[in-house]
Design a protein around this motif. Sequence first.
Motif, PDB file in Angstrom:
ATOM      1  N   THR A   1     -50.861  55.280   5.734  1.00  0.00           N
ATOM      2  CA  THR A   1     -50.571  55.910   6.850  1.00  0.00           C
ATOM      3  C   THR A   1     -51.345  54.866   7.484  1.00  0.00           C
ATOM      4  O   THR A   1     -50.590  53.679   8.708  1.00  0.00           O
ATOM      5  CB  THR A   1     -50.342  57.071   7.275  1.00  0.00           C
ATOM      6  OG1 THR A   1     -51.778  57.861   6.990  1.00  0.00           O
ATOM      7  CG2 THR A   1     -49.344  57.623   6.434  1.00  0.00           C
ATOM      8  N   PHE A   2     -52.552  55.035   7.283  1.00  0.00           N
ATOM      9  CA  PHE A   2     -53.574  53.694   7.629  1.00  0.00           C
ATOM     10  C   PHE A   2     -53.071  52.411   7.487  1.00  0.00           C
ATOM     11  O   PHE A   2     -53.743  52.052   6.750  1.00  0.00           O
ATOM     12  CB  PHE A   2     -55.005  54.572   7.294  1.00  0.00           C
ATOM     13  CG  PHE A   2     -55.954  53.088   8.048  1.00  0.00           C
ATOM     14  CD1 PHE A   2     -56.328  53.450   9.326  1.00  0.00           C
ATOM     15  CD2 PHE A   2     -56.672  53.008   7.465  1.00  0.00           C
ATOM     16  CE1 PHE A   2     -57.227  52.668   9.695  1.00  0.00           C
ATOM     17  CE2 PHE A   2     -58.629  52.378   7.654  1.00  0.00           C
ATOM     18  CZ  PHE A   2     -58.113  52.696   9.325  1.00  0.00           C
ATOM     19  N   GLN A   3     -52.577  51.601   8.474  1.00  0.00           N
ATOM     20  CA  GLN A   3     -52.272  50.345   8.233  1.00  0.00           C
ATOM     21  C   GLN A   3     -52.883  49.283   9.199  1.00  0.00           C
ATOM     22  O   GLN A   3     -52.970  48.615  10.324  1.00  0.00           O
ATOM     23  CB  GLN A   3     -50.986  50.314   8.787  1.00  0.00           C
ATOM     24  CG  GLN A   3     -50.136  50.903   7.293  1.00  0.00           C
ATOM     25  CD  GLN A   3     -50.723  49.728   6.177  1.00  0.00           C
ATOM     26  OE1 GLN A   3     -50.191  49.183   5.401  1.00  0.00           O
ATOM     27  NE2 GLN A   3     -50.346  50.914   4.949  1.00  0.00           N
ATOM     28  N   PRO A   4     -54.300  49.044   9.318  1.00  0.00           N
ATOM     29  CA  PRO A   4     -55.364  47.754  10.314  1.00  0.00           C
ATOM     30  C   PRO A   4     -55.033  47.086  10.260  1.00  0.00           C
ATOM     31  O   PRO A   4     -54.633  46.385  11.305  1.00  0.00           O
ATOM     32  CB  PRO A   4     -57.269  49.128   9.393  1.00  0.00           C
ATOM     33  CG  PRO A   4     -56.917  48.647   7.964  1.00  0.00           C
ATOM     34  CD  PRO A   4     -55.735  49.832   8.230  1.00  0.00           C
ATOM     35  N   LEU A   5     -53.969  46.190   9.258  1.00  0.00           N
ATOM     36  CA  LEU A   5     -53.830  45.206   9.292  1.00  0.00           C
ATOM     37  C   LEU A   5     -52.120  44.787   9.594  1.00  0.00           C
ATOM     38  O   LEU A   5     -52.523  43.804  10.769  1.00  0.00           O
ATOM     39  CB  LEU A   5     -54.039  44.478   7.606  1.00  0.00           C
ATOM     40  CG  LEU A   5     -52.640  43.107   7.805  1.00  0.00           C
ATOM     41  CD1 LEU A   5     -54.290  42.248   8.444  1.00  0.00           C
ATOM     42  CD2 LEU A   5     -53.215  42.110   6.020  1.00  0.00           C
ATOM     43  N   LEU A   6     -51.892  45.499   9.839  1.00  0.00           N
ATOM     44  CA  LEU A   6     -50.340  45.835  10.474  1.00  0.00           C
ATOM     45  C   LEU A   6     -50.446  45.865  11.943  1.00  0.00           C
ATOM     46  O   LEU A   6     -49.900  45.397  12.516  1.00  0.00           O
ATOM     47  CB  LEU A   6     -49.525  46.831   9.673  1.00  0.00           C
ATOM     48  CG  LEU A   6     -48.600  47.755  10.342  1.00  0.00           C
ATOM     49  CD1 LEU A   6     -46.900  46.090  10.001  1.00  0.00           C
ATOM     50  CD2 LEU A   6     -47.545  48.369  10.143  1.00  0.00           C
ATOM     51  N   GLN A   7     -51.372  47.061  11.899  1.00  0.00           N
ATOM     52  CA  GLN A   7     -51.597  47.318  13.412  1.00  0.00           C
ATOM     53  C   GLN A   7     -52.641  45.611  14.212  1.00  0.00           C
ATOM     54  O   GLN A   7     -51.474  45.480  15.279  1.00  0.00           O
ATOM     55  CB  GLN A   7     -53.056  48.452  14.153  1.00  0.00           C
ATOM     56  CG  GLN A   7     -53.229  48.985  14.737  1.00  0.00           C
ATOM     57  CD  GLN A   7     -53.724  49.946  14.870  1.00  0.00           C
ATOM     58  OE1 GLN A   7     -54.386  50.237  13.900  1.00  0.00           O
ATOM     59  NE2 GLN A   7     -54.308  50.578  16.135  1.00  0.00           N
ATOM     60  N   LEU A   8     -53.725  45.280  13.403  1.00  0.00           N
ATOM     61  CA  LEU A   8     -54.093  44.168  13.983  1.00  0.00           C
ATOM     62  C   LEU A   8     -52.268  43.201  14.177  1.00  0.00           C
ATOM     63  O   LEU A   8     -52.858  42.386  15.761  1.00  0.00           O
ATOM     64  CB  LEU A   8     -54.267  43.324  13.243  1.00  0.00           C
ATOM     65  CG  LEU A   8     -55.294  41.992  12.939  1.00  0.00           C
ATOM     66  CD1 LEU A   8     -55.993  42.158  14.458  1.00  0.00           C
ATOM     67  CD2 LEU A   8     -56.101  41.147  11.851  1.00  0.00           C
ATOM     68  N   LEU A   9     -51.996  42.945  13.036  1.00  0.00           N
ATOM     69  CA  LEU A   9     -50.450  41.688  13.388  1.00  0.00           C
ATOM     70  C   LEU A   9     -49.669  42.269  14.761  1.00  0.00           C
ATOM     71  O   LEU A   9     -49.302  41.828  15.323  1.00  0.00           O
ATOM     72  CB  LEU A   9     -50.355  41.926  11.955  1.00  0.00           C
ATOM     73  CG  LEU A   9     -51.424  40.966  10.840  1.00  0.00           C
ATOM     74  CD1 LEU A   9     -50.078  41.081  10.182  1.00  0.00           C
ATOM     75  CD2 LEU A   9     -51.435  40.060  11.416  1.00  0.00           C
ATOM     76  N   GLN A  10     -48.885  43.499  14.943  1.00  0.00           N
ATOM     77  CA  GLN A  10     -48.353  44.151  15.830  1.00  0.00           C
ATOM     78  C   GLN A  10     -48.746  43.368  17.366  1.00  0.00           C
ATOM     79  O   GLN A  10     -48.193  43.876  17.714  1.00  0.00           O
ATOM     80  CB  GLN A  10     -47.715  45.530  15.354  1.00  0.00           C
ATOM     81  CG  GLN A  10     -46.474  46.341  14.013  1.00  0.00           C
ATOM     82  CD  GLN A  10     -46.767  47.648  13.222  1.00  0.00           C
ATOM     83  OE1 GLN A  10     -47.313  48.634  14.212  1.00  0.00           O
ATOM     84  NE2 GLN A  10     -45.689  47.616  13.577  1.00  0.00           N
ATOM     85  N   GLN A  11     -50.342  44.436  17.188  1.00  0.00           N
ATOM     86  CA  GLN A  11     -50.776  44.125  18.502  1.00  0.00           C
ATOM     87  C   GLN A  11     -51.019  42.706  18.809  1.00  0.00           C
ATOM     88  O   GLN A  11     -51.492  42.784  20.328  1.00  0.00           O
ATOM     89  CB  GLN A  11     -52.165  45.340  18.929  1.00  0.00           C
ATOM     90  CG  GLN A  11     -52.113  46.726  18.520  1.00  0.00           C
ATOM     91  CD  GLN A  11     -52.941  47.748  17.922  1.00  0.00           C
ATOM     92  OE1 GLN A  11     -54.258  47.205  18.770  1.00  0.00           O
ATOM     93  NE2 GLN A  11     -53.116  48.610  18.254  1.00  0.00           N
ATOM     94  N   THR A  12     -51.360  42.081  17.978  1.00  0.00           N
ATOM     95  CA  THR A  12     -51.407  40.572  19.103  1.00  0.00           C
ATOM     96  C   THR A  12     -50.723  39.827  19.544  1.00  0.00           C
ATOM     97  O   THR A  12     -49.613  40.027  18.876  1.00  0.00           O
ATOM     98  CB  THR A  12     -52.163  39.444  17.380  1.00  0.00           C
ATOM     99  OG1 THR A  12     -52.462  38.372  18.379  1.00  0.00           O
ATOM    100  CG2 THR A  12     -50.931  39.537  16.368  1.00  0.00           C
ATOM    101  N   GLY A  13     -50.785  39.141  20.596  1.00  0.00           N
ATOM    102  CA  GLY A  13     -50.098  38.554  21.295  1.00  0.00           C
ATOM    103  C   GLY A  13     -49.940  37.243  21.005  1.00  0.00           C
ATOM    104  O   GLY A  13     -49.498  36.101  21.417  1.00  0.00           O
ATOM    105  N   LYS A  14     -50.937  36.548  19.674  1.00  0.00           N
ATOM    106  CA  LYS A  14     -50.668  34.788  19.719  1.00  0.00           C
ATOM    107  C   LYS A  14     -50.411  35.019  18.213  1.00  0.00           C
ATOM    108  O   LYS A  14     -49.736  35.666  17.890  1.00  0.00           O
ATOM    109  CB  LYS A  14     -52.654  35.095  18.776  1.00  0.00           C
ATOM    110  CG  LYS A  14     -53.802  35.213  20.633  1.00  0.00           C
ATOM    111  CD  LYS A  14     -55.094  35.356  20.246  1.00  0.00           C
ATOM    112  CE  LYS A  14     -55.938  35.707  21.113  1.00  0.00           C
ATOM    113  NZ  LYS A  14     -57.160  35.471  20.284  1.00  0.00           N
ATOM    114  N   GLN A  15     -49.678  33.892  18.613  1.00  0.00           N
ATOM    115  CA  GLN A  15     -49.144  33.176  17.288  1.00  0.00           C
ATOM    116  C   GLN A  15     -50.034  33.525  15.738  1.00  0.00           C
ATOM    117  O   GLN A  15     -51.367  33.673  15.852  1.00  0.00           O
ATOM    118  CB  GLN A  15     -48.586  31.499  16.961  1.00  0.00           C
ATOM    119  CG  GLN A  15     -48.105  30.737  16.100  1.00  0.00           C
ATOM    120  CD  GLN A  15     -47.027  31.328  15.758  1.00  0.00           C
ATOM    121  OE1 GLN A  15     -46.150  31.270  16.835  1.00  0.00           O
ATOM    122  NE2 GLN A  15     -46.677  31.999  14.924  1.00  0.00           N
TER     123      GLN A  15
END
Length: 429
Positions: free
Chosen positions: A114-128
Amino acid sequence: MRSILLFSAISLSLQASAQTAAISRWANRSLLHQQPLEQAHVGISIYEPATQKYWYQYQDDKFFTPASNTKIFSLYAGLKLLGDSLPAARYYENDTAIFVKGMADPSFLHPDYTFQPLLQLLQQTGKQIYLVPAVNQNKRYGPGWSWADYADDYQPELTEWPMYGNVVRIYHHGDTSKMVPPLYDLETTEDSTISKTSTERDERNNLFFLKYNPAYRDASTTEVPFVTGAEQDLRQRLQDTLHKRIGLAVPPQEASFQLLKSIPADSLFTPMMHRSDNFFAEQTLMMASASLWDTISTKKMINWLLEGDLKDLPHAPQWVDGSGLSRYNLITPRDFVSVLHKMYVQYPRQRLWDIFATGGKGTLRNYYQQQFVHAKTGTLNGVVGLSGYLVTKKNKTLIFSVLVNNHQDTATNVRRAVERLLTMIWKEY
């Protein structure tokens, strides 16, 4: 004082000789000259690290196909090179974009984590988001793997950025079926001639098929590897998952990548050893390579270890993959004892005991109920192996490896024969 030391040395020598003689009798009586092993190729090595003495050696300098005992070598690489946490990815950010490069972490979107730091990084970024292709010198399968196993759950393809464990999970109950993740189409067919639901995949494409008998309302869950394809396919999977546009790009020359950490390493190593997870073992070597050189190469990783930390092995092994699926692997029992000893002196005992399976758990769930072994199994057609640690009733810790090749009985019968020998040692010492 000299006489006391001499007496102690003589006593230890006599004790070791007695142990060797007793184990030799047991092995000859209950293992080596009885079915199912009488005509098999057998190697046994039993070593006591406290005294640095071998208690028993039988053909332990001969080379064997070790099957999943190979994962002991992969575990050593992971413990040495990956630290406390796995590498999720390397990434670089500027004002408008984030560039991400995979490092072979198999936990990304895996349902066990359940711990998904990479997914969290990609979901939260507003950048391309831009996907940066990794330098991956591996092929999708290891050397010597069976091409016919492409649809079997134990042989997912190997990639620099795994997703979902590189398998789809097909759930079926009654006349209802679904695929998770829903990336591809699933064709279902009724077949009144079968008694068990079956799943299959086209050899070269992500076309999945399920057959079931409507008279049987059975429930099943099957994992089927998908074709991972090239960077464009990975980009599409990421887009479908994140619901964001993903680009493919080379980062700017001034880019300085940061390392993003993932799950605790032991949370991968433990299932890798307990359930003999081939995918986790292969990706462990790939992660280690990516961490050292920013290049993914299992061959380079293996050579680096054999020319460095493992150059003092008793016999130079032929080690070609991380999981042991390949029959090109050739390793001696004494080599396994040597690697296990390196881990024993470098890492806390309890940590190793937890990572390795013991009686009633994982691949040893039906064996060694007294839990006196902490070991790795290995199984291929005609191959059975067991290597690890044995703690006797008198609290002596032994390191052992038993490898069996070319048997023509069931793996269960071979395992029971080995279990009888190791249980005798446990009870007596």
